[in-house]
Scaffold this active site. Structure first.
Site, PDB file in Angstrom:
ATOM      1  N   LEU A 287      11.944 -24.185  34.992  1.00  0.00           N
ATOM      2  CA  LEU A 287      10.950 -23.493  35.798  1.00  0.00           C
ATOM      3  C   LEU A 287      11.747 -22.645  36.768  1.00  0.00           C
ATOM      4  O   LEU A 287      12.634 -23.158  37.454  1.00  0.00           O
ATOM      5  CB  LEU A 287      10.066 -24.506  36.540  1.00  0.00           C
ATOM      6  CG  LEU A 287       8.797 -23.978  37.230  1.00  0.00           C
ATOM      7  CD1 LEU A 287       7.880 -23.279  36.232  1.00  0.00           C
ATOM      8  CD2 LEU A 287       8.049 -25.112  37.911  1.00  0.00           C
ATOM      9  N   ASP A 288      11.476 -21.346  36.791  1.00  0.00           N
ATOM     10  CA  ASP A 288      12.263 -20.425  37.607  1.00  0.00           C
ATOM     11  C   ASP A 288      12.435 -20.910  39.040  1.00  0.00           C
ATOM     12  O   ASP A 288      11.546 -21.544  39.609  1.00  0.00           O
ATOM     13  CB  ASP A 288      11.598 -19.046  37.652  1.00  0.00           C
ATOM     14  CG  ASP A 288      11.692 -18.319  36.325  1.00  0.00           C
ATOM     15  OD1 ASP A 288      12.514 -18.720  35.496  1.00  0.00           O
ATOM     16  OD2 ASP A 288      10.920 -17.359  36.143  1.00  0.00           O
ATOM     17  N   LYS A 289      13.562 -20.539  39.639  1.00  0.00           N
ATOM     18  CA  LYS A 289      13.848 -20.898  41.032  1.00  0.00           C
ATOM     19  C   LYS A 289      12.744 -20.390  41.952  1.00  0.00           C
ATOM     20  O   LYS A 289      12.353 -21.060  42.909  1.00  0.00           O
ATOM     21  CB  LYS A 289      15.200 -20.313  41.445  1.00  0.00           C
ATOM     22  CG  LYS A 289      15.618 -20.649  42.863  1.00  0.00           C
ATOM     23  CD  LYS A 289      16.990 -20.067  43.182  1.00  0.00           C
ATOM     24  CE  LYS A 289      17.417 -20.400  44.607  1.00  0.00           C
ATOM     25  NZ  LYS A 289      18.753 -19.856  44.941  1.00  0.00           N
TER      26      LYS A 289
END
Length: 262
Positions: free
Chosen positions: A104-106
């Site tokens: 999950l993207d930063k």
């Protein structure tokens, strides 16, 4: 003896050390040894072999499998590399070795699974048909009917066209989207192609598990949820349009813990 042999990547996965994909990387980097020798990819081993990673002995453990639903905050990196600042492993600080399933993207928040079961990682990542992921997305300008239609019918990014998906407008700047694929920064790239910028992105469901804990907290998956999850990711499950949101699981209350640094 042949039935006692197991590929080394599967061995590392089943011991809970890492996923098969991570094991392949470790083997390719020469960080794994079998009886003191660096093995080739695909080498088969037994429980009697001495297997080490970075010189440390890996022992087969019949430990309890851990399955967590964690609400990842914005700014946390989904990596097991402890040298990366704000990595998810240090943030959770769980007493057992666990790792995330997928990414999950930063800059995004929301649901991510954490586990010590390397085998379920591979099953979920291979479960193309029933691997639904649901997101709530906020963009920087008003959403139009054309935007919703184009997002749902496929967008050309990363030298491919995204699969058709369900997209639904919630408010002037917010929409819901359900994906069955996981291209790198997919939703952000899809929006950028149409001239929109994502200002907030939250994952609220993976397959049959919905986000129901506060930011920075986690809960253990219930036995019923795990059983249903395993059924949905079985290779024999070939339903292309599984209506997962309709599936209900009666979940007993599970203790919720906060892992934010004290």
């Amino acid at each position: 003896m042949e039935e006692n042999l197991i590929r080394i990547n599967k061995y590392l996965s089943e011991t809970g050390f890492c996923s098969r994909r991570e094991a392949d990387k470790l083997i390719d980097e020469g960080r794994v040894t079998v009886n003191g020798k660096v093995p080739e990819m695909g080498t088969k081993v037994t429980i009697d072999d001495e297997i080490r990673v970075d010189g440390k002995l890996v022992r087969e453990k019949k430990e309890k499998r851990i399955y967590l639903a964690f609400h990842k905050p914005v700014g946390i990196e989904c990596t097991t590399n402890l040298n990366v600042r704000n990595n998810i492993v240090d943030y959770i600080n769980y007493p057992e070795r666990i790792f995330p399933i997928g990414r999950l993207d930063k800059a995004s928040e929301g649901l991510i699974f954490m586990t010590n079961d390397g085998d379920i990682v591979n099953k979920i990542l291979r479960a193309r048909n029933n691997h639904e992921k649901e997101y709530i997305v906020t963009v920087n300008k008003p959403i139009t009917d054309r935007f919703i239609q184009r997002m749902g019918n496929g967008i050309p990014i990363l030298e491919t066209v995204t699969r058709k998906c369900h997209v639904e407008q919630i408010s002037k700047y917010i929409f819901k989207i359900i994906l069955t694929q996981g291209l790198n920064r997919q939703i952000r790239r899809m929006c950028e192609y149409l001239g929109y910028e994502v200002t907030a992105l939250k994952r609220i469901r993976i397959i049959n598990i919905s986000l129901d804990v506060a930011v920075g907290r986690y809960r253990e998956l219930t036995t019923a949820e795990i059983q249903q999850l395993n059924q949905l990711i079985e290779p024999s499950s070939k339903t292309e349009e599984a209506s997962l949101p309709k599936l209900a699981v009666n979940k007993p209350e599970t203790p919720i813990r906060d892992f934010r640094k004290r």
